[in-house]
Write an enzyme that holds these catalytic residues in place. Structure first.
Site, PDB file in Angstrom:
ATOM      1  N   ASN A   1       0.874  -1.174   0.000  1.00 36.96           N
ATOM      2  CA  ASN A   1       0.000   0.000   0.000  1.00 36.96           C
ATOM      3  C   ASN A   1       0.910   1.223   0.000  1.00 36.96           C
ATOM      4  OD1 ASN A   1      -1.744   2.116   0.519  1.00 36.96           O
ATOM      5  ND2 ASN A   1      -2.756   1.144   2.249  1.00 36.96           N
TER       6      ASN A   1
ATOM      7  N   ARG B   1      -2.558  -2.131  -3.416  1.00 38.42           N
ATOM      8  CA  ARG B   1      -3.737  -1.311  -3.142  1.00 38.42           C
ATOM      9  C   ARG B   1      -3.616  -0.049  -4.003  1.00 38.42           C
ATOM     10  NH1 ARG B   1      -4.685   3.685   0.525  1.00 38.42           N
ATOM     11  NH2 ARG B   1      -6.946   3.776   0.566  1.00 38.42           N
TER      12      ARG B   1
ATOM     13  N   HIS C   1     -12.489   3.645   0.191  1.00 42.02           N
ATOM     14  CA  HIS C   1     -12.505   2.640   1.267  1.00 42.02           C
ATOM     15  C   HIS C   1     -13.233   1.359   0.830  1.00 42.02           C
ATOM     16  CE1 HIS C   1     -12.267   6.188   4.343  1.00 42.02           C
ATOM     17  NE2 HIS C   1     -11.051   5.744   4.052  1.00 42.02           N
TER      18      HIS C   1
ATOM     19  N   ARG D   1     -10.800  16.812   7.207  1.00 41.89           N
ATOM     20  CA  ARG D   1     -11.609  17.115   6.026  1.00 41.89           C
ATOM     21  C   ARG D   1     -12.991  17.600   6.437  1.00 41.89           C
ATOM     22  NH1 ARG D   1     -10.232  11.354   3.537  1.00 41.89           N
ATOM     23  NH2 ARG D   1      -8.050  11.673   2.975  1.00 41.89           N
TER      24      ARG D   1
ATOM     25  N   GLU E   1      -7.825  -4.813   5.475  1.00 42.82           N
ATOM     26  CA  GLU E   1      -7.838  -4.601   4.041  1.00 42.82           C
ATOM     27  C   GLU E   1      -6.745  -5.399   3.342  1.00 42.82           C
ATOM     28  OE1 GLU E   1      -8.674  -0.308   2.890  1.00 42.82           O
ATOM     29  OE2 GLU E   1      -8.298  -0.080   5.038  1.00 42.82           O
TER      30      GLU E   1
END
Length: 401
Positions: free
Chosen positions: A7, A90, A179, A240, A383
């Protein structure tokens, strides 16, 4: 089959090495501060002491070289790079090009390069990681597993914005969602825990961390998700802003005398619970400040929880009901207070959290009361395992062709 999962972020590489016969984790690690002073790699072979080493790394190729060195060390986990059968990457954004994971080829790389405008911070390091592996381990099959792929099952009613249609046709402006690997994993594991076929379930999955999103999953397919064209839309997050009236962007720019790009940076890096509280993007800091009477810290937490509840309610309406709500991510797995705050006063929707069961962290458990019509679940995110599984299946299939 031994699979290496990578990743690659803008200045980091997370990795895991797994033996897929029984899905055993052989080793894992993290490379940080690539291209900066103080570059460091942290490596841990399962059952051994974590090793931290500071070494200069000018780019991702350097970083992956150090990953290989760490894996080949006496307590690294590998005897030879030839033992690696496949590499799973990923990758954040594939636009509308891929709705499933895929064996990486020159055509796939070219398609990902075309998506750089959609993910300028994420796709370039993902591509750097692919190129570095191609040079360092030539001939080892690589698979791309995309954050956006799981949400490609959304209908146009869910993913189109109410702007002139030509901008979707010309520039691909639409909701993509992110996600996806995490939401897919939650759905699969929740179905297994409940002993019900995922195709018979309506699920709302909540990936809550510094970046956060909620998804509606009906009969195993994503029908809606809170993140949009970029990861900025949707929930209030660590830094955010989440959902926002677009006119605010031009107003801030005009009043502050700054560019649109500078406003966008503020919305991504200085907003969210950090912007509201003025303290931190870390929920632990905010909860500590709240206990000391800090009103803005409490306000930030309440706004975050309200927005999660807002999407849960919207998705219950979208799917005409829900069987289970699933929490994961750093906040979803570890923040007992936030789970309780999110589920508060939702009994009329059949959502009843058991405060005693909720007093747990990072375990695969059911948190709802025994009489709750809707199951509340916590499933620690993995993940990397999803990426490894998909890599294994795609490589096995390609070898059969």
């Amino acid at each position: 089959m031994i699979v290496l999962v990578l990743n690659c972020g803008s200045s980091s590489i997370k990795y895991q090495l797994l033996e897929m016969k029984d899905e055993t984790l052989i080793a894992k690690g993290l490379v940080e501060r690539i291209g900066m002073e103080g570059s460091v790699i942290t490596h841990e072979k399962t059952g051994h002491i974590k090793i931290v080493k500071e070494v200069p790394m000018k780019d991702h190729k350097d970083g992956i070289k150090h990953v290989m060195d760490a894996l080949l060390a006496p307590d690294g986990g590998l005897k030879s790079l030839k033992d690696i059968d496949a590499i799973g990457h990923r990758i954040v954004h594939a636009g509308e090009k891929y709705s499933n994971s895929i064996l990486i080829s020159d055509t796939v790389v070219a398609a990902l390069e075309e998506c750089i405008d959609l993910a300028p911070l994420h796709n370039p390091p993902n591509l750097d990681g692919i190129q570095a592996c191609k040079e360092l381990m030539p001939g080892v099959p690589m698979v791309g597993v995309f954050d956006t792929a799981f949400h490609q099952t959304m209908r146009p009613e869910s993913y189109l914005y109410a702007i002139p249609y030509k901008y979707y046709e010309k520039y691909g402006i639409r909701k993509y969602g992110f996600h996806g690997t995490s939401h897919k994993y939650m759905a699969i594991e929740a179905a297994e825990m409940l002993n019900i076929d995922v195709n018979d379930l309506k699920l709302i999955t909540c990936h809550l961390g510094n970046g956060a999103s909620v998804s509606a999953i009906k009969h195993g397919r994503s029908v809606d998700t809170s993140m949009g064209f970029t990861p900025l839309e949707g929930l209030v997050m660590g830094t955010r802003c989440g959902d926002l009236d677009p006119s605010i962007v031009s107003l801030i720019g005009e009043k502050e005398g700054i560019t649109e790009g500078e406003v966008t940076s503020i919305l991504n890096k200085e907003s969210g619970v950090l912007g509201i509280s003025g303290i931190s993007s870390d929920f632990r800091d905010l909860e500590a400040a709240m206990k000391e009477g800090n009103r803005r810290a409490e306000l930030a937490l309440n706004i975050f929880a309200r927005k999660v509840r807002f999407y849960i309610g919207a998705y219950i309406a979208e799917m005409n009901g829900v069987d289970a709500i699933v929490f994961t991510g750093g906040i979803g797995e570890n923040d007992t207070y936030m789970r309780e705050l999110i589920c508060k006063n939702m009994g009329n929707l059949g959502i009843k959290l058991d405060p005693y069961k909720n007093n747990v962290r990072s375990k695969m458990v059911i948190l709802s009361t025994d009489d709750s019509p809707v199951k509340i679940m916590m499933i620690p995110s993995n993940e990397e395992l999803v990426i490894a599984r998909e890599t294994k299946e795609i490589v096995k299939h390609s070898r059969l062709l």
